[in-house]
Design a protein around this motif. Structure first.
Motif, mmCIF file in Angstrom:
data_model
loop_
_atom_site.group_PDB
_atom_site.id
_atom_site.type_symbol
_atom_site.label_atom_id
_atom_site.label_comp_id
_atom_site.label_asym_id
_atom_site.label_seq_id
_atom_site.Cartn_x
_atom_site.Cartn_y
_atom_site.Cartn_z
ATOM 1 N N UNK A 135 2.437 11.446 23.669
ATOM 2 C CA UNK A 135 1.398 12.001 22.837
ATOM 3 C C UNK A 135 0.231 11.239 23.473
ATOM 4 N N UNK A 136 0.161 9.991 23.975
ATOM 5 C CA UNK A 136 -1.028 9.505 24.633
ATOM 6 C C UNK A 136 -1.444 10.060 25.887
ATOM 7 N N UNK A 137 -0.392 10.785 26.708
ATOM 8 C CA UNK A 137 -0.769 11.476 27.603
ATOM 9 C C UNK A 137 -1.335 12.836 27.453
ATOM 10 N N UNK A 138 -1.312 13.507 26.248
ATOM 11 C CA UNK A 138 -1.396 14.778 25.626
ATOM 12 C C UNK A 138 -3.195 14.658 25.357
ATOM 13 N N UNK A 139 -3.543 13.348 25.018
ATOM 14 C CA UNK A 139 -4.898 13.209 24.562
ATOM 15 C C UNK A 139 -5.537 12.293 25.781
ATOM 16 N N UNK A 140 -4.959 11.910 26.670
ATOM 17 C CA UNK A 140 -5.423 11.004 27.791
ATOM 18 C C UNK A 140 -6.018 9.664 27.310
ATOM 19 N N UNK A 141 -5.108 8.994 26.507
ATOM 20 C CA UNK A 141 -5.541 7.841 25.954
ATOM 21 C C UNK A 141 -5.673 6.775 27.158
ATOM 22 N N UNK A 142 -6.612 5.992 27.075
ATOM 23 C CA UNK A 142 -6.940 4.892 28.014
ATOM 24 C C UNK A 142 -6.580 3.513 27.200
ATOM 25 N N UNK A 143 -6.847 3.570 25.840
ATOM 26 C CA UNK A 143 -6.795 2.272 25.259
ATOM 27 C C UNK A 143 -6.006 2.570 23.544
ATOM 28 N N UNK A 144 -5.064 1.496 23.765
ATOM 29 C CA UNK A 144 -4.281 1.432 22.306
ATOM 30 C C UNK A 144 -4.741 0.325 21.595
ATOM 31 N N UNK A 145 -5.233 0.483 20.281
ATOM 32 C CA UNK A 145 -5.620 -0.804 19.512
ATOM 33 C C UNK A 145 -4.623 -0.893 18.407
ATOM 34 N N UNK A 146 -3.953 -1.913 18.559
ATOM 35 C CA UNK A 146 -2.773 -2.034 17.337
ATOM 36 C C UNK A 146 -2.684 -3.418 16.875
ATOM 37 N N UNK A 147 -2.014 -3.584 15.789
ATOM 38 C CA UNK A 147 -1.809 -4.999 15.367
ATOM 39 C C UNK A 147 -0.687 -5.564 15.921
ATOM 40 N N UNK A 148 -0.608 -6.784 16.063
ATOM 41 C CA UNK A 148 0.577 -7.533 16.743
ATOM 42 C C UNK A 148 1.571 -7.821 15.716
ATOM 43 N N UNK A 149 2.877 -7.970 16.313
ATOM 44 C CA UNK A 149 4.023 -8.271 15.626
ATOM 45 C C UNK A 149 4.347 -6.839 14.872
#
Length: 202
Positions: A156-170
């Motif tokens: 999915x990230x490749x489909x949208x050319x995602x450079x950054x993923x912002x996510x919660x730890x744990x």
């Protein structure tokens, strides 16, 4: 609940119902159930409808000199009292990550709950609280697939050319990214959020 109160007045009250106003309130209630962003409009409309249905009640004839002091006191309290959360200090928001993203551009795959905050910082998002808008496409399903790791996120990230993923730890996604450090590098890490940057190109 407010619409239920209005319907009780319709059944047991003596005031004639203004049907256009009622259908407007009902429509806004339905829209609010679909998306919370319609709540302010509904909150404005239903008291107006209720006011027209209780216009002949005795308490509505209270003299202005009794109401004015009450309104004055409430206004002073609202103006003088300090807010529980000081302005300019967002709680539970990825502030440092947003600071980084303002200086380093690239497509971001963000958590749903942070979409509104990122938009307020003029950072383009993958998803935000406008659920009804995203239901028109496939982004909700793709977001849920990543969140629950029911599909390889990199597809999915490749489909949208995602450079950054912002996510919660744990979380499952953060654990996945940390275990794939050759592809994803943490560039900002706090107790609130981790910002991962994709190494290289897709």
């Amino acid at each position: 609940m407010p619409l239920f109160v209005v319907m009780l007045f319709m059944v047991f009250g003596h005031k004639k119902v203004i049907w256009p106003d009622f259908f407007l309130a009902a429509g806004l209630f339905y829209a609010t159930m679909k998306s919370v962003r319609f709540l302010p409009y509904y909150a404005i409309e239903w008291p107006l409808l209720l006011g027209t249905m209780t216009s002949d009640w005795p308490f509505r004839r209270i003299k202005g000199f009794l109401v004015a002091p009450i309104l004055l006191v409430l206004s002073v309290i609202l103006l003088v009292d300090k807010p529980l959360i000081p302005a300019g200090k967002p709680i539970g928001e990825p502030v440092l990550a947003a600071n980084y993203l303002e200086a380093h551009h690239g497509r971001v795959f963000n958590m749903y709950s942070w979409g509104g905050y990122l938009i307020s910082r003029h950072i383009p998002v993958f998803i935000d609280g406008r659920t009804d808008f995203y239901l028109q496409g496939n982004q909700i399903n793709q977001y849920m697939a990543v969140k629950h790791l029911t599909k390889n996120p990199n597809i999915i990230w490749k489909q949208y050319n995602v450079r950054y993923v912002l996510w919660a730890p744990k979380t499952a996604v953060a654990t996945y990214l940390l275990s794939h450090s050759q592809e994803w590098m943490p560039v900002v890490r706090t107790k609130t959020a981790i910002l991962f940057q994709h190494r290289g190109t897709w």
